[in-house]
Design a protein around this motif. Sequence first.
Motif, PDB file in Angstrom:
ATOM      1  N   TRP A   1       0.896  -1.420  -0.173  1.00 53.75           N
ATOM      2  CA  TRP A   1       0.005  -0.125   0.147  1.00 53.75           C
ATOM      3  C   TRP A   1       0.859   1.369  -0.052  1.00 53.75           C
ATOM      4  O   TRP A   1       0.627   1.978  -0.864  1.00 53.75           O
ATOM      5  CB  TRP A   1      -0.952   0.065   1.220  1.00 53.75           C
ATOM      6  CG  TRP A   1      -1.856   1.292   1.359  1.00 53.75           C
ATOM      7  CD1 TRP A   1      -1.380   2.071   2.657  1.00 53.75           C
ATOM      8  CD2 TRP A   1      -2.830   1.719   0.855  1.00 53.75           C
ATOM      9  NE1 TRP A   1      -2.791   3.137   2.249  1.00 53.75           N
ATOM     10  CE2 TRP A   1      -3.361   2.787   1.328  1.00 53.75           C
ATOM     11  CE3 TRP A   1      -3.776   0.999  -0.437  1.00 53.75           C
ATOM     12  CZ2 TRP A   1      -4.498   3.435   0.744  1.00 53.75           C
ATOM     13  CZ3 TRP A   1      -4.580   1.671  -0.822  1.00 53.75           C
ATOM     14  CH2 TRP A   1      -5.110   3.008  -0.338  1.00 53.75           C
TER      15      TRP A   1
ATOM     16  N   PHE B   1     -10.977  -4.081   1.455  1.00 57.55           N
ATOM     17  CA  PHE B   1      -9.403  -4.339   2.019  1.00 57.55           C
ATOM     18  C   PHE B   1      -9.427  -3.997   3.427  1.00 57.55           C
ATOM     19  O   PHE B   1     -10.017  -3.113   3.842  1.00 57.55           O
ATOM     20  CB  PHE B   1      -8.442  -3.262   1.098  1.00 57.55           C
ATOM     21  CG  PHE B   1      -8.473  -3.591  -0.454  1.00 57.55           C
ATOM     22  CD1 PHE B   1      -7.803  -4.652  -0.993  1.00 57.55           C
ATOM     23  CD2 PHE B   1      -9.307  -2.878  -1.231  1.00 57.55           C
ATOM     24  CE1 PHE B   1      -7.564  -4.756  -2.422  1.00 57.55           C
ATOM     25  CE2 PHE B   1      -9.255  -2.804  -2.605  1.00 57.55           C
ATOM     26  CZ  PHE B   1      -8.736  -4.083  -3.156  1.00 57.55           C
TER      27      PHE B   1
ATOM     28  N   PRO C   1      -6.070  -4.744   6.559  1.00 53.00           N
ATOM     29  CA  PRO C   1      -4.728  -4.903   6.723  1.00 53.00           C
ATOM     30  C   PRO C   1      -4.124  -6.236   6.495  1.00 53.00           C
ATOM     31  O   PRO C   1      -4.681  -7.096   6.913  1.00 53.00           O
ATOM     32  CB  PRO C   1      -4.307  -4.187   8.109  1.00 53.00           C
ATOM     33  CG  PRO C   1      -5.649  -3.428   8.564  1.00 53.00           C
ATOM     34  CD  PRO C   1      -6.821  -4.360   7.664  1.00 53.00           C
TER      35      PRO C   1
ATOM     36  N   LYS D   1      -1.963  -4.726   2.372  1.00 52.07           N
ATOM     37  CA  LYS D   1      -3.563  -4.722   2.417  1.00 52.07           C
ATOM     38  C   LYS D   1      -3.637  -6.121   1.687  1.00 52.07           C
ATOM     39  O   LYS D   1      -2.885  -6.385   0.989  1.00 52.07           O
ATOM     40  CB  LYS D   1      -4.127  -3.517   1.546  1.00 52.07           C
ATOM     41  CG  LYS D   1      -3.900  -2.271   1.905  1.00 52.07           C
ATOM     42  CD  LYS D   1      -4.714  -1.747   3.272  1.00 52.07           C
ATOM     43  CE  LYS D   1      -4.401  -0.497   3.464  1.00 52.07           C
ATOM     44  NZ  LYS D   1      -5.329  -0.147   4.828  1.00 52.07           N
TER      45      LYS D   1
END
Length: 593
Positions: free
Chosen positions: A129, A169, A171, A309
């Motif tokens: 990300w 999405f 983490p 992500k």
Amino acid sequence: MMTKPNWAPAFLSLFLLNFVVGNPTQTAHQKRSISQNDKPLLQDFDALGAWFDSVAAIKHTSIPRQPNVSVAIVGAGVSGLATALMLDSVGVHNWEIIEASERVGGRYRTKFVGGTQEYAEMGPMRLPWNVTYKSDNATEVYTDHRLTFDLADWLNELNGNDPKWKINFIPWIQHHPNELYARGTGRLPDGRVPTRADIEADPTLGSAPVMISAEYNSTKQKMNQILMNEKTLRAIQRDPWRAHKRAIHQGLDDISEQAMMRLIWQASENVTDAIWTSSDYDVFWDEMHHNSNLELSGSPGTLGLTEWKCVDGGFNRITDAFIPHVSTRLMLNCKVNKLEPIQTEGNQTRTRLSWHTGSGKNRTTHTKEYDYTIMAVPFTMTRFMDLPSFSSVLSRAMRETGLRFQSACKVALLFRERFWEKGPRPIFGGYSRPESPAVGSLYYPMYGFNETGRPGLIMHYRGADWSDFFPSFSTEQHVELVLDAIADLHGQEVRELYTGEYERLCWQQDEHTAMAWCRPNIGQHKLYIPSYHRTEHNTIFIGEHTAPTHAWTSSALYSSVRGAVQLLLQIGMVEEAKEINAKWMGRWLELKE
């Protein structure tokens, strides 16, 4: 007494000059000059760099258009699906997707194990990300991967944010402080395997260096000046296309890492081998691109920390979200085995595809003609097709001795409870390294943390040469090897928690891919990539293997944009080509040097 050959100094001087100042000349693929009255084609622009700038700059508006051409898209992976909807978005609706398997998704392979909601990603599993650098605490966005997030936003909008198709999405935890490092490390005073945090607090617990010598350290430093240069890594994160072109101009596609150390820097065979065999790369660009994300782990000695992500519910949710828009123009279980160009009465070229359905005595051959074919399957599959004679370079790229690919193996085991989330050193996400070098890494799930009574998966993931060896194992042997590694790391009592449910996939054995991702050899980018930008026999080749970056969804999406633009220019739909270019590659247009 033998001496070094006398050609070496001249060769080294020439190479070093090229490496330092760069060689601005074009590759052997000649470009035609474009006049105001010519039809612009993608082959006219810089295939190794920012071709999208040239598309944006096209001024032609009076070119004959062919808006109603029929198009076959072979392959319903993310590159084929995205190409179809990109064409749809500018009014080209006469396309069909022909898929060999019974599903869409290609190498997206989310598996729910044992009738539970626990899912394993047997294909792609994470996306970088952004990254925060230690040198200035500044954050760089992984701009190329924004294509994937843009695609998700677009699909969510097209689907009205319907929960059935919604892509969210969450983490991805690349590392957790309590993940365990058993292979090659020391042990704590009580005999326990050290955690990541333990090793960071006491580096003497970590793995010993590959070699200790002044020559090794000096050579390794020179390699890192190329492979781990912060300025270079930031440039890749901001714009891999122009970074790729610079690497080509610097000669980094002309010489291997091994040859650089041995021939250019005159390192000994022993030092060269020690450094070269400590990773599975020998092409500078590939390792530089890898280091721009996976090597920025935040550990001491690294340049920064990457934030990741993943897809809530699995990556297949991305390709499933295409289904409402492609289902009426999608043919499943149709494995194309032949492509042939044919001439119409008006001396126009078309393509005829052939495929089989059924098997044995019930096998039926089908054929259908299209104006154009977009081939969205890897060369590992086109090599089994009956194809016409393409240009020498493109034919060699597709040949079994041409563009190189790599496999990977994954095994996910289901446990009745998440024992790794309990005790004094709980683990939430990340991955551990057991003693077994064959097993490699053991990944923990990124979802459902601390939910009472929830089962969980631990997944073994191995690429490189190990993934070529594992197909020789039976499934039972492979599963048992992974279970042994988990028990050695977490305690033998965990065997009682294993449910016997698992998923296994060695991509080399997958009938629709026979590989996991592309891994080019020396010189293959510089030579092959321009050939993908040429439309031959009304056929265009796309897929992550045709992009300058590999093994990422963004690579597949790059190729979709390129393939759609290439087709639209071919049929004179210049404004539509520019529209797609601006929508998907617009970020690059804002990053001119």
